[in-house]
Design a protein around this motif. Structure first.
Motif, PDB file in Angstrom:
ATOM      1  N   ALA A 122       0.839  -1.204   0.000  1.00  0.00           N
ATOM      2  CA  ALA A 122       0.000   0.000   0.000  1.00  0.00           C
ATOM      3  C   ALA A 122       0.872   1.252   0.000  1.00  0.00           C
ATOM      4  O   ALA A 122       0.562   2.233  -0.685  1.00  0.00           O
ATOM      5  N   GLY A 123       1.961   1.225   0.740  1.00  0.00           N
ATOM      6  CA  GLY A 123       2.856   2.377   0.777  1.00  0.00           C
ATOM      7  C   GLY A 123       3.545   2.610  -0.547  1.00  0.00           C
ATOM      8  O   GLY A 123       3.667   3.746  -1.009  1.00  0.00           O
ATOM      9  N   SER A 124       3.976   1.537  -1.216  1.00  0.00           N
ATOM     10  CA  SER A 124       4.647   1.713  -2.502  1.00  0.00           C
ATOM     11  C   SER A 124       3.650   2.133  -3.585  1.00  0.00           C
ATOM     12  O   SER A 124       4.004   2.882  -4.489  1.00  0.00           O
ATOM     13  N   ALA A 125       2.406   1.692  -3.490  1.00  0.00           N
ATOM     14  CA  ALA A 125       1.393   2.129  -4.453  1.00  0.00           C
ATOM     15  C   ALA A 125       1.088   3.606  -4.257  1.00  0.00           C
ATOM     16  O   ALA A 125       0.912   4.345  -5.230  1.00  0.00           O
ATOM     17  N   ARG A 126       1.050   4.039  -3.015  1.00  0.00           N
ATOM     18  CA  ARG A 126       0.777   5.455  -2.721  1.00  0.00           C
ATOM     19  C   ARG A 126       1.928   6.318  -3.234  1.00  0.00           C
ATOM     20  O   ARG A 126       1.697   7.384  -3.784  1.00  0.00           O
ATOM     21  N   LEU A 145       1.703   6.686  -7.025  1.00  0.00           N
ATOM     22  CA  LEU A 145       0.652   7.595  -7.473  1.00  0.00           C
ATOM     23  C   LEU A 145       1.024   9.054  -7.242  1.00  0.00           C
ATOM     24  O   LEU A 145       0.625   9.933  -8.009  1.00  0.00           O
ATOM     25  N   SER A 146       1.812   9.327  -6.190  1.00  0.00           N
ATOM     26  CA  SER A 146       2.135  10.714  -5.897  1.00  0.00           C
ATOM     27  C   SER A 146       3.306  11.233  -6.732  1.00  0.00           C
ATOM     28  O   SER A 146       3.534  12.429  -6.800  1.00  0.00           O
ATOM     29  N   SER A 147       4.045  10.360  -7.395  1.00  0.00           N
ATOM     30  CA  SER A 147       5.195  10.816  -8.187  1.00  0.00           C
ATOM     31  C   SER A 147       4.782  11.244  -9.566  1.00  0.00           C
ATOM     32  O   SER A 147       3.939  10.831 -10.194  1.00  0.00           O
TER      33      SER A 147
END
Length: 60
Positions: free
Chosen positions: A51-55, A58-60
């Protein structure tokens, strides 16, 4: 934690070889509980990491 489960498993095997059935059953039960706790913690950690790597993606 997985190391503790393996230690209790070895204690259960040794106790069973020497005929201490109650001790072997207790050590095996502790090893089983520790294994499932380890597995649950590992899965929760994996989900949090994904979940942290997906977030971050998406923010990059």
């Amino acid at each position: 934690m997985l190391g503790y489960a393996l230690i209790f498993f070895v204690i259960a095997i040794i106790a069973a070889v020497f005929g201490f059935g109650g001790i072997a059953a207790s050590a095996a039960a502790v090893a089983k509980i520790l294994f499932w706790v380890f597995l649950a913690v590992a899965l929760v950690t994996l989900v949090i990491d994904l979940a942290g790597s997906a977030r971050r993606a998406l923010s990059s």
